[in-house]
Enzyme design. Structure first.
Site, PDB file in Angstrom:
ATOM      1  N   ASP A  71      -4.664  -4.390  -6.262  1.00  0.00           N
ATOM      2  CA  ASP A  71      -4.953  -4.934  -7.591  1.00  0.00           C
ATOM      3  C   ASP A  71      -4.286  -4.065  -8.651  1.00  0.00           C
ATOM      4  O   ASP A  71      -3.462  -3.214  -8.345  1.00  0.00           O
ATOM      5  CB  ASP A  71      -6.465  -5.045  -7.810  1.00  0.00           C
ATOM      6  CG  ASP A  71      -7.182  -3.713  -7.577  1.00  0.00           C
ATOM      7  OD1 ASP A  71      -6.510  -2.656  -7.605  1.00  0.00           O
ATOM      8  OD2 ASP A  71      -8.408  -3.721  -7.375  1.00  0.00           O
ATOM      9  N   ASP A 103      -5.263   1.568  -7.266  1.00  0.00           N
ATOM     10  CA  ASP A 103      -5.913   2.063  -6.049  1.00  0.00           C
ATOM     11  C   ASP A 103      -5.546   1.293  -4.795  1.00  0.00           C
ATOM     12  O   ASP A 103      -5.556   1.823  -3.697  1.00  0.00           O
ATOM     13  CB  ASP A 103      -7.435   2.061  -6.213  1.00  0.00           C
ATOM     14  CG  ASP A 103      -8.017   0.656  -6.142  1.00  0.00           C
ATOM     15  OD1 ASP A 103      -7.653  -0.183  -6.992  1.00  0.00           O
ATOM     16  OD2 ASP A 103      -8.822   0.381  -5.242  1.00  0.00           O
ATOM     17  N   TYR A 154     -16.437   0.315  -6.781  1.00  0.00           N
ATOM     18  CA  TYR A 154     -16.577   1.732  -6.466  1.00  0.00           C
ATOM     19  C   TYR A 154     -17.866   2.285  -7.040  1.00  0.00           C
ATOM     20  O   TYR A 154     -17.873   3.297  -7.742  1.00  0.00           O
ATOM     21  CB  TYR A 154     -15.346   2.513  -6.951  1.00  0.00           C
ATOM     22  CG  TYR A 154     -14.099   2.123  -6.193  1.00  0.00           C
ATOM     23  CD1 TYR A 154     -13.894   2.560  -4.889  1.00  0.00           C
ATOM     24  CD2 TYR A 154     -13.148   1.288  -6.764  1.00  0.00           C
ATOM     25  CE1 TYR A 154     -12.765   2.175  -4.169  1.00  0.00           C
ATOM     26  CE2 TYR A 154     -12.014   0.902  -6.065  1.00  0.00           C
ATOM     27  CZ  TYR A 154     -11.830   1.346  -4.764  1.00  0.00           C
ATOM     28  OH  TYR A 154     -10.715   0.967  -4.060  1.00  0.00           O
ATOM     29  N   GLU A 174      -5.516  -5.337   3.081  1.00  0.00           N
ATOM     30  CA  GLU A 174      -5.231  -4.619   1.840  1.00  0.00           C
ATOM     31  C   GLU A 174      -5.021  -3.128   2.102  1.00  0.00           C
ATOM     32  O   GLU A 174      -5.842  -2.485   2.754  1.00  0.00           O
ATOM     33  CB  GLU A 174      -6.370  -4.807   0.838  1.00  0.00           C
ATOM     34  CG  GLU A 174      -6.062  -4.232  -0.539  1.00  0.00           C
ATOM     35  CD  GLU A 174      -7.091  -4.627  -1.590  1.00  0.00           C
ATOM     36  OE1 GLU A 174      -6.757  -4.558  -2.784  1.00  0.00           O
ATOM     37  OE2 GLU A 174      -8.218  -5.008  -1.221  1.00  0.00           O
TER      38      GLU A 174
END
Length: 493
Positions: free
Chosen positions: A75, A72, A226, A466
């Site tokens: 990571d 996603d 999430y 990120e």
């Protein structure tokens, strides 16, 4: 033409050329980004060649094949909820603006979507279960490790009748339904499979209602990354709306009509992203009222209008925060996810209004499609370099862009350059290094600057540095629009 009109026109053209962007280049790079996020066995035509095969045994813990899909962000976890939303938004980008894309980029976008849907089909192909995540995020986040070297637990998480996850399963249904429209002409058999699996996934989500992060076992894996913070009800309506759009089946229209109030359609929450679908739902459903005059859906247009008015600074109902440099800003980190998704909604709603010659009533002012397009253009141009830092927030676009993004694979030497195994903690030196990342993740859009327009290019500041798939997915559609309409909203009066 009067001389002063000609002068204004020339000045307008001069300004456009001086501040113009290569939207086609940005579009190509925004799609290329997804190749750097791939999990699984990479194909021979892989363009991001600094990446290698990874996570080839995903799903083995549960006795199933869950290889493929996307990481996603920076990571190495495959989170199903944002991956499904990413797929929905990539597909919506093609559904609305694919005809404006250069043929090569349209094909690349379809390939990027299929990399996701091939994986999502695996997650919904086992009776009584839907797989929603692969990878233990706590262990993964304790390492700075290339995906090719992963030796952390690839824990498999699933939902069932006893452990429901309506939001992630309904979002998966939305993704498969939206993608079925992308492949309808070129691969009708695959399109039918996507739609059939979408219907089954939606029935599962609607039959076994509940939030996946309410289950203690699942919560340990999905939170705080999430979690479902806003409930699963909006995803049920969102899934039904996409099934209606893809199938034109009246049963899904009836579902929206009969369940809207129960599932919170009247809440009129001005949010749109992986966790909250309200603003996107209103725009999507309003199309059928605007263009087809389905009167029972009028409230969705009213709420969509209300949302658009909050984005217009001149409107009396404007309440969205902007930075001094003009960037839409919502606190919490990864701000560009809001910028790209809302820009996409602005352009999509402008398209719907244009087809029916309608405007938005924002109290003291009437807002037309051109105004919505201009608001989106300002945001996209800010991302590409029209900002106080004079830098692009897309890696590889322009002369100055982030070089130290918070991304494991990008910041560690590639396997081809450093074939030796790099263990979990051995990547720390690369993480702490002040040097630029050795593998530029071309097309990645980072979280972006703070509310003061300042960006430090600091790998450690993940909220700003990120990239994520759900930042790029709606950007694909917005850039496609500006490839064909580079001067949208710039109307001389």
């Amino acid at each position: 033409m009067k001389p002063w009109c000609l002068l204004l026109l020339l000045l307008g053209l001069s300004w456009t050329q001086a501040s113009g962007h290569d939207y086609r280049d940005a579009l190509a790079k925004s799609i290329l980004f997804f190749e750097g996020q791939r999990s699984g066995k990479l194909p021979p035509e892989q363009r991001a060649q600094w990446r290698g095969d990874s996570a080839l045994s995903d799903g083995s813990e549960a006795g199933v094949d869950l290889t493929g899909g996307y990481y996603d962000a920076g990571d190495n976890v495959k989170f199903g909820f944002p991956m499904a939303f990413t797929t929905t938004m990539m597909s919506w980008s093609v559904v609305e603006f694919g005809e404006l894309m250069p043929a090569e980029e349209l094909q690349n976008a379809a390939v990027a979507i299929r990399w996701a849907t091939d994986y999502l089909l695996k997650t919904v192909s086992h009776p009584g279960l839907v797989f929603v995540q692969v990878g233990n995020p706590v262990r993964d986040h304790s390492c700075w490790e290339r995906p090719e070297d992963m030796d952390t637990a690839r824990t498999v998480y699933s939902v069932s009748a006893e452990r429901p996850g309506s939001e992630v399963v309904a979002e998966t249904a939305a993704a498969l339904a939206a993608a079925s429209m992308v492949f309808r002409d070129d691969d009708p058999e695959y399109s039918r499979e996507l739609l059939e699996k979408a219907v089954r996934a939606f029935e599962f989500a609607d039959t076994y209602k509940g939030a996946y992060s309410d289950d203690p076992g699942l919560k340990a894996g999905v939170c705080p990354f999430y979690c479902d913070f806003d409930g699963y009800q909006d995803e049920l309506l969102w899934g039904a709306a996409w099934l209606r759009r893809a199938s034109q089946n009246d049963s899904f229209l009836s579902y929206i009509q009969n369940n809207g109030k129960t599932l919170g359609a009247d809440d009129n929450i001005n949010e749109f992203g992986w966790d909250n679908k309200h603003a996107g739902l209103n725009v999507l459903v309003s199309k059928e009222f605007i263009e087809g005059q389905v009167l029972s859906l009028e409230s969705y247009k009213e709420f969509a209008d209300s949302f658009m008015c909050t984005l217009i600074p001149e409107s009396s109902s404007s309440h969205i925060q902007y930075t001094p440099g003009g960037l839409l800003y919502k606190p919490g980190g990864s701000n560009m996810q809001h910028v790209t998704s809302i820009s996409f909604l602005l352009l999509t709603y402008a398209k719907y209004l244009s087809k029916s010659s309608q405007t938005v009533n924002c109290g003291s002012i009437q807002v037309g499609p051109a105004s919505l397009q201009l608001q989106a253009k300002k945001q996209i141009d800010y991302i590409l370099g029209d900002n106080p830092m004079k830098m692009s927030y897309m890696v590889g676009y322009g002369d100055r862009y982030p070089e130290r993004i918070h991304h494991r694979a990008s910041s560690l030497p590639s396997v081809s350059n450093h074939p030796q195994f790099i263990a979990c903690k051995d990547g720390s030196d690369y993480y702490k290094s002040p040097d630029p990342n050795p593998n530029p993740q071309i097309g990645a859009v980072v979280g972006g600057p703070g509310d003061d327009d300042i960006y430090e290019d600091d790998r450690d500041d993940f909220r700003k540095s990120e990239p994520t798939t759900y930042i790029n997915a709606p950007l694909v559609g917005a850039l496609a629009y500006f490839v064909a309409n580079p001067d949208a909203g710039l109307v001389l009066t």
